[in-house]
Design a protein around this motif. Sequence first.
Motif, PDB file in Angstrom:
ATOM      1  N   GLU A 108     -15.723  -1.076   3.811  1.00 22.67           N
ATOM      2  CA  GLU A 108     -14.730  -2.154   3.373  1.00 22.67           C
ATOM      3  C   GLU A 108     -13.363  -1.478   3.476  1.00 22.67           C
ATOM      4  OE1 GLU A 108     -15.767  -4.370   0.104  1.00 22.67           O
ATOM      5  OE2 GLU A 108     -17.958  -4.717   0.571  1.00 22.67           O
ATOM      6  N   PRO A 109     -13.209  -0.397   2.814  1.00 21.92           N
ATOM      7  CA  PRO A 109     -11.889   0.161   3.265  1.00 21.92           C
ATOM      8  C   PRO A 109     -11.576   0.553   4.569  1.00 21.92           C
ATOM      9  CG  PRO A 109     -12.979   1.333   1.386  1.00 21.92           C
ATOM     10  CD  PRO A 109     -14.071   0.508   2.022  1.00 21.92           C
ATOM     11  N   ASP A 120      -5.355   7.010   7.395  1.00 23.44           N
ATOM     12  CA  ASP A 120      -5.916   5.594   6.536  1.00 23.44           C
ATOM     13  C   ASP A 120      -7.060   5.511   6.415  1.00 23.44           C
ATOM     14  OD1 ASP A 120      -6.756   4.854   8.944  1.00 23.44           O
ATOM     15  OD2 ASP A 120      -5.496   3.101   9.002  1.00 23.44           O
ATOM     16  N   ALA A 121      -7.727   4.616   5.660  1.00 20.66           N
ATOM     17  CA  ALA A 121      -9.296   4.483   5.515  1.00 20.66           C
ATOM     18  C   ALA A 121     -10.176   4.559   6.890  1.00 20.66           C
ATOM     19  CB  ALA A 121      -9.622   3.290   4.713  1.00 20.66           C
ATOM     20  N   MET A 132       0.919  -1.093   0.035  1.00 21.30           N
ATOM     21  CA  MET A 132      -0.229  -0.053  -0.224  1.00 21.30           C
ATOM     22  C   MET A 132       0.966   1.175  -0.017  1.00 21.30           C
ATOM     23  SD  MET A 132      -2.968   0.961   2.684  1.00 21.30           S
ATOM     24  CE  MET A 132      -3.880  -0.422   2.440  1.00 21.30           C
ATOM     25  N   ASN A 133       0.582   2.183  -0.855  1.00 20.20           N
ATOM     26  CA  ASN A 133       1.247   3.304  -1.069  1.00 20.20           C
ATOM     27  C   ASN A 133       0.942   4.485  -0.289  1.00 20.20           C
ATOM     28  OD1 ASN A 133       3.162   2.172  -3.080  1.00 20.20           O
ATOM     29  ND2 ASN A 133       1.466   2.534  -4.624  1.00 20.20           N
ATOM     30  N   SER A 134       1.837   5.502   0.076  1.00 22.05           N
ATOM     31  CA  SER A 134       1.517   6.667   0.594  1.00 22.05           C
ATOM     32  C   SER A 134       1.683   8.012  -0.231  1.00 22.05           C
ATOM     33  CB  SER A 134       2.039   6.676   2.085  1.00 22.05           C
ATOM     34  OG  SER A 134       3.524   7.068   1.666  1.00 22.05           O
ATOM     35  N   PHE A 135       1.072   8.901   0.184  1.00 20.32           N
ATOM     36  CA  PHE A 135       1.398  10.370  -0.411  1.00 20.32           C
ATOM     37  C   PHE A 135       1.209  11.274   0.458  1.00 20.32           C
ATOM     38  CE2 PHE A 135      -3.223   9.861  -0.224  1.00 20.32           C
ATOM     39  CZ  PHE A 135      -3.792  11.191  -0.074  1.00 20.32           C
ATOM     40  N   VAL A 136       2.054  12.453   0.487  1.00 24.57           N
ATOM     41  CA  VAL A 136       1.895  13.411   1.201  1.00 24.57           C
ATOM     42  C   VAL A 136       0.968  14.363   0.799  1.00 24.57           C
ATOM     43  CG1 VAL A 136       3.658  15.337   2.213  1.00 24.57           C
ATOM     44  CG2 VAL A 136       4.798  13.224   1.515  1.00 24.57           C
ATOM     45  N   SER A 137       0.352  14.963   1.940  1.00 24.74           N
ATOM     46  CA  SER A 137      -0.795  15.828   1.673  1.00 24.74           C
ATOM     47  C   SER A 137      -1.057  17.040   2.880  1.00 24.74           C
ATOM     48  CB  SER A 137      -2.296  15.081   1.511  1.00 24.74           C
ATOM     49  OG  SER A 137      -3.274  15.933   1.543  1.00 24.74           O
ATOM     50  N   ASN A 138      -1.288  17.997   2.523  1.00 26.79           N
ATOM     51  CA  ASN A 138      -1.614  19.083   3.428  1.00 26.79           C
ATOM     52  C   ASN A 138      -2.918  19.169   3.740  1.00 26.79           C
ATOM     53  OD1 ASN A 138       0.976  20.078   3.103  1.00 26.79           O
ATOM     54  ND2 ASN A 138       0.564  21.233   1.308  1.00 26.79           N
ATOM     55  N   PRO A 145      -8.196   9.535  -2.972  1.00 26.87           N
ATOM     56  CA  PRO A 145      -7.134   8.676  -2.751  1.00 26.87           C
ATOM     57  C   PRO A 145      -6.893   7.717  -1.706  1.00 26.87           C
ATOM     58  CG  PRO A 145      -6.969  11.076  -2.234  1.00 26.87           C
ATOM     59  CD  PRO A 145      -8.542  10.903  -2.910  1.00 26.87           C
ATOM     60  N   ILE A 146      -7.733   7.926  -0.791  1.00 25.94           N
ATOM     61  CA  ILE A 146      -7.600   7.113   0.254  1.00 25.94           C
ATOM     62  C   ILE A 146      -8.778   5.780   0.042  1.00 25.94           C
ATOM     63  CG2 ILE A 146      -7.804   6.723   2.676  1.00 25.94           C
ATOM     64  CD1 ILE A 146      -6.836   9.318   3.408  1.00 25.94           C
ATOM     65  N   MET A 147      -9.990   6.086   0.112  1.00 22.27           N
ATOM     66  CA  MET A 147     -10.998   5.171   0.001  1.00 22.27           C
ATOM     67  C   MET A 147     -11.034   4.276  -1.470  1.00 22.27           C
ATOM     68  SD  MET A 147     -12.593   5.213   3.054  1.00 22.27           S
ATOM     69  CE  MET A 147     -12.884   5.956   4.147  1.00 22.27           C
ATOM     70  N   VAL A 148     -10.838   5.057  -2.501  1.00 21.16           N
ATOM     71  CA  VAL A 148     -10.830   4.449  -3.782  1.00 21.16           C
ATOM     72  C   VAL A 148      -9.600   3.832  -4.354  1.00 21.16           C
ATOM     73  CG1 VAL A 148     -11.473   4.640  -6.301  1.00 21.16           C
ATOM     74  CG2 VAL A 148     -12.906   5.638  -4.427  1.00 21.16           C
ATOM     75  N   ASP A 149      -8.315   4.709  -3.952  1.00 20.40           N
ATOM     76  CA  ASP A 149      -6.992   4.328  -4.472  1.00 20.40           C
ATOM     77  C   ASP A 149      -6.205   3.410  -3.570  1.00 20.40           C
ATOM     78  OD1 ASP A 149      -8.036   5.562  -6.973  1.00 20.40           O
ATOM     79  OD2 ASP A 149      -6.837   7.435  -6.484  1.00 20.40           O
ATOM     80  N   LYS A 150      -6.864   3.319  -2.479  1.00 28.21           N
ATOM     81  CA  LYS A 150      -6.161   2.754  -1.250  1.00 28.21           C
ATOM     82  C   LYS A 150      -4.891   3.251  -0.799  1.00 28.21           C
ATOM     83  CE  LYS A 150      -9.752  -0.541  -1.211  1.00 28.21           C
ATOM     84  NZ  LYS A 150     -10.366  -0.185  -2.338  1.00 28.21           N
ATOM     85  N   LEU A 151      -4.660   4.627  -0.997  1.00 22.67           N
ATOM     86  CA  LEU A 151      -3.293   5.285  -0.433  1.00 22.67           C
ATOM     87  C   LEU A 151      -3.619   5.594   1.024  1.00 22.67           C
ATOM     88  CD1 LEU A 151      -2.691   7.360  -3.514  1.00 22.67           C
ATOM     89  CD2 LEU A 151      -1.806   5.125  -3.006  1.00 22.67           C
TER      90      LEU A 151
END
Length: 642
Positions: free
Chosen positions: A494-495, A85-86, A1-7, A55-61
């Motif tokens: 489910e996420p 996370d979700a 599972m990947n992560s991304f930096v977000s403000n 990005p979190i619920m659909v793309d699983k990031l």
Amino acid sequence: MNSFVSNLPIIAIITPFAVAFIIGLTGQKNITIKRVLSFVATLVSLIAVILLLKPIMVDKLIATYWMGSWKPVEGWAIGIGLEVDALSLFVGLIIAVTCFLSSIYSIRYMERDSSLEKYYTLFLLLTGSMLGFVFTGDLFNMYVMLEIMTFAAVALTSFRNNLYKSIEAGFKYIVIGSLGSSLILLGTVLLYAQVNTLNLAQISAVLYNNKFNPVTIMALAFLLTGYAVKAFLVPCHTWPPDAHMSAPSSISMLLSGVMSKTGVYGLIRVLYMIFHATGKPSLATLIIIWGTITMLVGVSMALVQTDFKRLLAFHSVSQLGYIMVGLGIGLVSTNEIAVLGSLGGLYHMLNHASFKCLLFLTAGAVLYTTGTTDLNKLGGLGKKMPMTTVLFMIGAFSISGIPPFNGFVSKWIIYQATYEAGYYWVTIIALIVSVMTLASFVKVGQSVFFGQRHRDFDNVKEAPWLMRIPMMILALICTISGVFPGFISKYLLEPAAYAMYNLGGYIDVMFGSGFAEKMFKDTVKIPQINYSYAGYWKPESWLVLFVVILIAFLIIVTINLSSMGRRSVEQSISNTKYDNFTGGEEEEYTQVGGHDLFWGMKYQFRTYFDTLQKAHSGVVNDYVLWVIACLTVVIIYCFILL
């Protein structure tokens, strides 16, 4: 599972805090501007949360943000990180939506109050701290946000300090709430002494192979009891009835429908993430029994209440019992039935927030127009407040588990999960509690909206539109999430459940990709839940539920009628409204009050109800002893069975 930096997480948190600071500096002038600022702040937070959904619920990031750019050094966190996370986003979405609706409702509901600059400052502090609590990835920062949340809520509970009950409620809240916070802090300190870190991902990784030793078991007991206070679990449930009854309804909806979820969220993080309790039958049994007792005691106390808001507060206790039962089933194992229980618990978290906030807002509308929430004084408001009546009925049907509203779906999933997991007695109790819930709301409907109206309320008008709009939105959520459970499950539940069970992605954000895969030998695969399996659309399941409710209703009616003769004799001694008249007497108000409906049932089980009422003495010292006794039981249980 990947992560991304977000403000976006820090924007959602810091905006309410910053606006609260601005409002606090500007004094008592320009209240309209303060209302607008509060609305804008909650709207910005809501938009930031919504932008995280895809990005979190659909793309699983997983979204990350390191405060002050203090990123981990050689795999160890030296700063405070936000890690969304979700599961975090699921609870954060509930908080953001309800706080936004509360800000709209407050515009008209609070217009008769003074010192509104303090109200909006505290309201925004509460909003920001709740979001900060669920978005942080740091155990101690969870405690810090919890403290801000608690003291803002205490002040809001006592906001109408011209009423003695508000001061008393605030005192009870600060004593019991501070005790719960202290236990959480002690548990946090003990864990830090063991693992030398406060980052949730690191704690989870370090404890994976050495979860239970005397220090960590003691920490677990402290954390469970501390968060039980925040989640209204019996016997740590004694402060919400006073607090929710006394606080403005725009705040009661947050304390009951939303703030309680932070306690549940804390318990999920402690059990599922930090202590990896999935597949631990001893802890699962503890949570299931705890939840079952909570749902039964809560609904029993609700049935005997004569104040609208206090009754709703005890129902919050009861409904949180359902949530804990579902999450307890999720700890039993990692099979489909356990996951079904977790989904039911998460679904009921969402549903409880929607229908309980709706019900508190309807109670607020009644208080706004009549000046009272006493069930013995109200009656016949249905014709004067038709829209509020309809919205109340949607909320009442939802909380009682009546199809097609959302409470039925989540409750039915919990019924199914407990039955399939072998906890038949829990299924039976949960069904009985649903019947008692329906009975108590029949009483509320009769006492408030139907029956005879007192002449003092002949000029009552419908609540203002700015109060009705949030209620209408919540009623729509209750309906949509009941009619389209598959959609809600796919994109929200489910996420969130996947995030509860599969901690690899959360930990990999800290230690790098692949670390968790090496550490965890068995990850849980979240099955695609078939809602026909859960029984939602099966006609035979509906028939079984109908028969059970019908039998329970007939039993209640029979018991009630069997005691009518005794009741009429006893009541006639002290209340002339039951006297027989032959004509010519002045007509008097004879509305069926809060004590009258289902009197027979309560009389037959008077020993049980009297015991519960006497136990709820209202004495803070007693309630503190309850929490200490609960902590003692949890410590002994954990040391024996872990």
